[in-house]
Design a protein around this motif. Structure first.
Motif, PDB file in Angstrom:
ATOM      1  N   TYR A  49       0.825  -1.211   0.000  1.00 48.61           N
ATOM      2  CA  TYR A  49       0.000   0.000   0.000  1.00 48.61           C
ATOM      3  C   TYR A  49       0.855   1.256   0.000  1.00 48.61           C
ATOM      4  CZ  TYR A  49       0.803   0.060   5.118  1.00 48.61           C
ATOM      5  OH  TYR A  49       1.381   0.084   6.369  1.00 48.61           O
ATOM      6  N   THR A  50       0.213   2.388  -0.215  1.00 53.80           N
ATOM      7  CA  THR A  50       0.804   3.730  -0.272  1.00 53.80           C
ATOM      8  C   THR A  50       2.045   3.837  -1.164  1.00 53.80           C
ATOM      9  OG1 THR A  50       2.124   3.410   1.746  1.00 53.80           O
ATOM     10  CG2 THR A  50      -0.064   4.394   2.006  1.00 53.80           C
ATOM     11  N   PRO A  51       1.949   3.447  -2.440  1.00 49.73           N
ATOM     12  CA  PRO A  51       3.108   3.623  -3.330  1.00 49.73           C
ATOM     13  C   PRO A  51       3.336   5.097  -3.660  1.00 49.73           C
ATOM     14  CG  PRO A  51       1.218   2.878  -4.593  1.00 49.73           C
ATOM     15  CD  PRO A  51       0.790   2.872  -3.149  1.00 49.73           C
ATOM     16  N   VAL A  52       4.578   5.544  -3.574  1.00 44.16           N
ATOM     17  CA  VAL A  52       4.924   6.924  -3.916  1.00 44.16           C
ATOM     18  C   VAL A  52       6.246   6.938  -4.673  1.00 44.16           C
ATOM     19  CG1 VAL A  52       3.721   7.981  -1.962  1.00 44.16           C
ATOM     20  CG2 VAL A  52       6.103   7.286  -1.717  1.00 44.16           C
ATOM     21  N   VAL A  53       6.399   7.908  -5.550  1.00 40.74           N
ATOM     22  CA  VAL A  53       7.637   8.057  -6.295  1.00 40.74           C
ATOM     23  C   VAL A  53       8.650   8.785  -5.426  1.00 40.74           C
ATOM     24  CG1 VAL A  53       8.727   9.130  -8.308  1.00 40.74           C
ATOM     25  CG2 VAL A  53       6.479   8.059  -8.533  1.00 40.74           C
ATOM     26  N   THR A  54       9.861   8.249  -5.326  1.00 41.67           N
ATOM     27  CA  THR A  54      10.907   8.907  -4.563  1.00 41.67           C
ATOM     28  C   THR A  54      11.918   9.520  -5.529  1.00 41.67           C
ATOM     29  OG1 THR A  54      12.312   6.929  -4.451  1.00 41.67           O
ATOM     30  CG2 THR A  54      10.670   7.224  -2.714  1.00 41.67           C
ATOM     31  N   GLY A  55      12.603  10.539  -5.084  1.00 41.69           N
ATOM     32  CA  GLY A  55      13.581  11.200  -5.947  1.00 41.69           C
ATOM     33  C   GLY A  55      12.897  12.030  -7.027  1.00 41.69           C
ATOM     34  N   ASP A  56      13.607  12.267  -8.106  1.00 37.49           N
ATOM     35  CA  ASP A  56      13.082  13.096  -9.197  1.00 37.49           C
ATOM     36  C   ASP A  56      12.031  12.339  -9.997  1.00 37.49           C
ATOM     37  OD1 ASP A  56      14.818  15.173  -8.561  1.00 37.49           O
ATOM     38  OD2 ASP A  56      16.404  14.398  -9.871  1.00 37.49           O
ATOM     39  N   ARG A  57      10.991  13.056 -10.388  1.00 37.24           N
ATOM     40  CA  ARG A  57       9.966  12.484 -11.255  1.00 37.24           C
ATOM     41  C   ARG A  57      10.487  12.407 -12.680  1.00 37.24           C
ATOM     42  NH1 ARG A  57       4.730  12.357 -10.631  1.00 37.24           N
ATOM     43  NH2 ARG A  57       4.491  13.179 -12.733  1.00 37.24           N
ATOM     44  N   ALA A  58      10.072  11.354 -13.385  1.00 37.55           N
ATOM     45  CA  ALA A  58      10.457  11.224 -14.790  1.00 37.55           C
ATOM     46  C   ALA A  58       9.525  12.044 -15.680  1.00 37.55           C
ATOM     47  CB  ALA A  58      10.438   9.757 -15.203  1.00 37.55           C
ATOM     48  N   GLY A  59       8.223  12.035 -15.343  1.00 37.41           N
ATOM     49  CA  GLY A  59       7.253  12.753 -16.170  1.00 37.41           C
ATOM     50  C   GLY A  59       6.715  11.888 -17.297  1.00 37.41           C
ATOM     51  N   TYR A  60       5.894  12.483 -18.151  1.00 39.59           N
ATOM     52  CA  TYR A  60       5.308  11.818 -19.324  1.00 39.59           C
ATOM     53  C   TYR A  60       4.499  10.567 -18.965  1.00 39.59           C
ATOM     54  CZ  TYR A  60       7.844  14.872 -22.516  1.00 39.59           C
ATOM     55  OH  TYR A  60       8.301  15.966 -23.207  1.00 39.59           O
ATOM     56  N   GLY A  61       3.982  10.515 -17.744  1.00 40.57           N
ATOM     57  CA  GLY A  61       3.138   9.384 -17.338  1.00 40.57           C
ATOM     58  C   GLY A  61       3.904   8.181 -16.821  1.00 40.57           C
ATOM     59  N   LEU A  62       5.237   8.226 -16.836  1.00 32.43           N
ATOM     60  CA  LEU A  62       6.021   7.075 -16.372  1.00 32.43           C
ATOM     61  C   LEU A  62       5.826   6.843 -14.878  1.00 32.43           C
ATOM     62  CD1 LEU A  62       9.417   7.662 -18.259  1.00 32.43           C
ATOM     63  CD2 LEU A  62       7.346   6.521 -19.076  1.00 32.43           C
ATOM     64  N   ASP A  63       5.802   7.918 -14.101  1.00 26.75           N
ATOM     65  CA  ASP A  63       5.646   7.803 -12.643  1.00 26.75           C
ATOM     66  C   ASP A  63       4.294   7.199 -12.284  1.00 26.75           C
ATOM     67  OD1 ASP A  63       8.093   9.714 -11.876  1.00 26.75           O
ATOM     68  OD2 ASP A  63       6.924  10.674 -13.443  1.00 26.75           O
ATOM     69  N   GLU A  64       3.244   7.698 -12.955  1.00 23.91           N
ATOM     70  CA  GLU A  64       1.897   7.208 -12.668  1.00 23.91           C
ATOM     71  C   GLU A  64       1.751   5.734 -13.019  1.00 23.91           C
ATOM     72  OE1 GLU A  64       1.818  11.496 -12.695  1.00 23.91           O
ATOM     73  OE2 GLU A  64       2.567  10.073 -14.169  1.00 23.91           O
ATOM     74  N   GLU A  65       2.357   5.326 -14.133  1.00 28.58           N
ATOM     75  CA  GLU A  65       2.243   3.924 -14.546  1.00 28.58           C
ATOM     76  C   GLU A  65       3.002   3.005 -13.602  1.00 28.58           C
ATOM     77  OE1 GLU A  65       0.992   0.619 -16.647  1.00 28.58           O
ATOM     78  OE2 GLU A  65       0.231   2.673 -16.494  1.00 28.58           O
ATOM     79  N   ALA A  66       4.160   3.444 -13.153  1.00 26.81           N
ATOM     80  CA  ALA A  66       4.944   2.630 -12.216  1.00 26.81           C
ATOM     81  C   ALA A  66       4.195   2.440 -10.896  1.00 26.81           C
ATOM     82  CB  ALA A  66       6.298   3.278 -11.969  1.00 26.81           C
ATOM     83  N   THR A  67       3.622   3.520 -10.372  1.00 23.08           N
ATOM     84  CA  THR A  67       2.890   3.406  -9.103  1.00 23.08           C
ATOM     85  C   THR A  67       1.589   2.620  -9.283  1.00 23.08           C
ATOM     86  OG1 THR A  67       1.954   5.610  -9.507  1.00 23.08           O
ATOM     87  CG2 THR A  67       3.848   5.479  -8.044  1.00 23.08           C
ATOM     88  N   ARG A  68       0.986   2.709 -10.458  1.00 17.63           N
ATOM     89  CA  ARG A  68      -0.249   1.944 -10.716  1.00 17.63           C
ATOM     90  C   ARG A  68       0.026   0.451 -10.628  1.00 17.63           C
ATOM     91  NH1 ARG A  68      -2.667  -1.085 -14.322  1.00 17.63           N
ATOM     92  NH2 ARG A  68      -0.879  -1.001 -15.744  1.00 17.63           N
ATOM     93  N   VAL A  69       1.112   0.011 -11.233  1.00 15.28           N
ATOM     94  CA  VAL A  69       1.450  -1.414 -11.222  1.00 15.28           C
ATOM     95  C   VAL A  69       1.795  -1.892  -9.812  1.00 15.28           C
ATOM     96  CG1 VAL A  69       3.175  -3.101 -11.996  1.00 15.28           C
ATOM     97  CG2 VAL A  69       2.148  -1.528 -13.627  1.00 15.28           C
ATOM     98  N   VAL A  70       2.538  -1.070  -9.082  1.00 17.45           N
ATOM     99  CA  VAL A  70       2.887  -1.452  -7.702  1.00 17.45           C
ATOM    100  C   VAL A  70       1.631  -1.578  -6.857  1.00 17.45           C
ATOM    101  CG1 VAL A  70       4.026  -0.667  -5.584  1.00 17.45           C
ATOM    102  CG2 VAL A  70       5.224  -0.516  -7.773  1.00 17.45           C
ATOM    103  N   SER A  71       0.673  -0.677  -7.064  1.00 22.13           N
ATOM    104  CA  SER A  71      -0.542  -0.682  -6.240  1.00 22.13           C
ATOM    105  C   SER A  71      -1.411  -1.920  -6.470  1.00 22.13           C
ATOM    106  CB  SER A  71      -1.361   0.582  -6.502  1.00 22.13           C
ATOM    107  OG  SER A  71      -1.933   0.546  -7.795  1.00 22.13           O
ATOM    108  N   LYS A  72      -1.234  -2.611  -7.603  1.00 16.90           N
ATOM    109  CA  LYS A  72      -2.058  -3.797  -7.886  1.00 16.90           C
ATOM    110  C   LYS A  72      -1.309  -5.100  -7.653  1.00 16.90           C
ATOM    111  CE  LYS A  72      -2.864  -5.074 -12.083  1.00 16.90           C
ATOM    112  NZ  LYS A  72      -3.333  -5.172 -13.484  1.00 16.90           N
ATOM    113  N   MET A  73      -0.151  -5.034  -6.998  1.00 20.14           N
ATOM    114  CA  MET A  73       0.640  -6.236  -6.748  1.00 20.14           C
ATOM    115  C   MET A  73      -0.063  -7.194  -5.794  1.00 20.14           C
ATOM    116  SD  MET A  73       4.633  -5.085  -6.528  1.00 20.14           S
ATOM    117  CE  MET A  73       5.537  -4.766  -8.039  1.00 20.14           C
ATOM    118  N   PRO A  74       0.202  -8.486  -5.958  1.00 21.42           N
ATOM    119  CA  PRO A  74      -0.377  -9.470  -5.024  1.00 21.42           C
ATOM    120  C   PRO A  74       0.302  -9.372  -3.657  1.00 21.42           C
ATOM    121  CG  PRO A  74       1.186 -10.535  -6.508  1.00 21.42           C
ATOM    122  CD  PRO A  74       1.041  -9.113  -6.997  1.00 21.42           C
ATOM    123  N   THR A  75      -0.137 -10.193  -2.744  1.00 18.87           N
ATOM    124  CA  THR A  75       0.417 -10.213  -1.388  1.00 18.87           C
ATOM    125  C   THR A  75       1.895 -10.618  -1.395  1.00 18.87           C
ATOM    126  OG1 THR A  75      -1.742 -10.797  -0.490  1.00 18.87           O
ATOM    127  CG2 THR A  75       0.169 -11.228   0.906  1.00 18.87           C
TER     128      THR A  75
END
Length: 217
Positions: free
Chosen positions: A166-192
């Motif tokens: 839970y609570t996925p967040v991007v650390t450090g500099d943002r990449a932009g262009y939707g890369l950050d959002e897509e990375a956190t989206r995938v992490v948020s749907k990970m199994p146990t």
């Protein structure tokens, strides 16, 4: 004549006294009205404050497992040479990651989440299974492919005692262009996950994943 003057004076004094009483009454009423208005405003402000606090709580709970979304610009830059190329996702922890992880001081925040665990959290099936999950579920943002944008995103998240991510967040500099959002989206749907442990006990702890977006021209 003296009696008439005394009567006139009495009438004048009674009138003056009545005026004073009337003005005092009005003034008192004004003060009461003002106090009532102040009390009403204060009550409204307290109610608004409570409403805002409850809204924050509800919003925090409802967004607990949703990816971070922001329109802030990032550090990734378009590359004309790679525009409309084939996007690929790479997850690979470098050989020094374990050493760096173990150097993090073990501390706990006010939410009971440890900065790291003695036994770090792990994806079921290990690193290869984790890499496959990311590659199978992530989608390279179309606008990034159109502009030939590549970048590395580091996502920090918490794993609770039961392995829930839970609570996925991007650390450090943002990449932009939707890369950050897509990375956190995938992490948020990970199994146990397998939870982290301290002294043999499952604990809530943080973990960070590096996800690299790459385009082959």
């Amino acid at each position: 004549m003296k009696k008439i003057k005394m009567s006139a004076l009495s009438i004048w004094m009674m009138g003056a006294l009545t005026s004073v009483v009337f003005m005092t009454s009005c003034k008192s009423k004004d003060y009461k009205d003002a106090d009532a208005t102040t009390d009403s405003l204060q009550a409204q402000m307290r109610a608004d404050s409570i409403t805002r606090q409850e809204a924050v709580k509800v919003d925090s709970l409802s967004n607990a497992n949703t990816p971070v979304v922001s329109n802030l610009p990032g550090t990734a830059k378009p590359n004309p040479a790679k525009r409309r190329g084939k996007g690929s996702i790479i997850y690979q922890v470098d050989k020094d990651y374990e050493t760096r992880y173990n150097r993090i001081p073990i501390q706990v925040n006010n939410e009971g989440i440890y900065s790291r665990a003695e036994v770090r959290p792990s994806f079921p099936g290990g690193e290869k299974a984790l890499a496959k999950f990311i590659q199978d579920n992530i989608v390279y943002p179309e606008n990034a492919i159109e502009e030939g944008v590549e970048g590395r995103v580091e996502v920090m998240f918490a794993v609770d005692e039961n392995g829930r991510v839970y609570t996925p967040v991007v650390t450090g500099d943002r990449a932009g262009y939707g890369l950050d959002e897509e990375a956190t989206r995938v992490v948020s749907k990970m199994p146990t996950w397998n939870p982290g442990q301290i002294k043999g006990r499952n604990v809530k702890s943080y973990y960070t994943l590096p996800i690299t977006f790459q385009i082959n021209p």
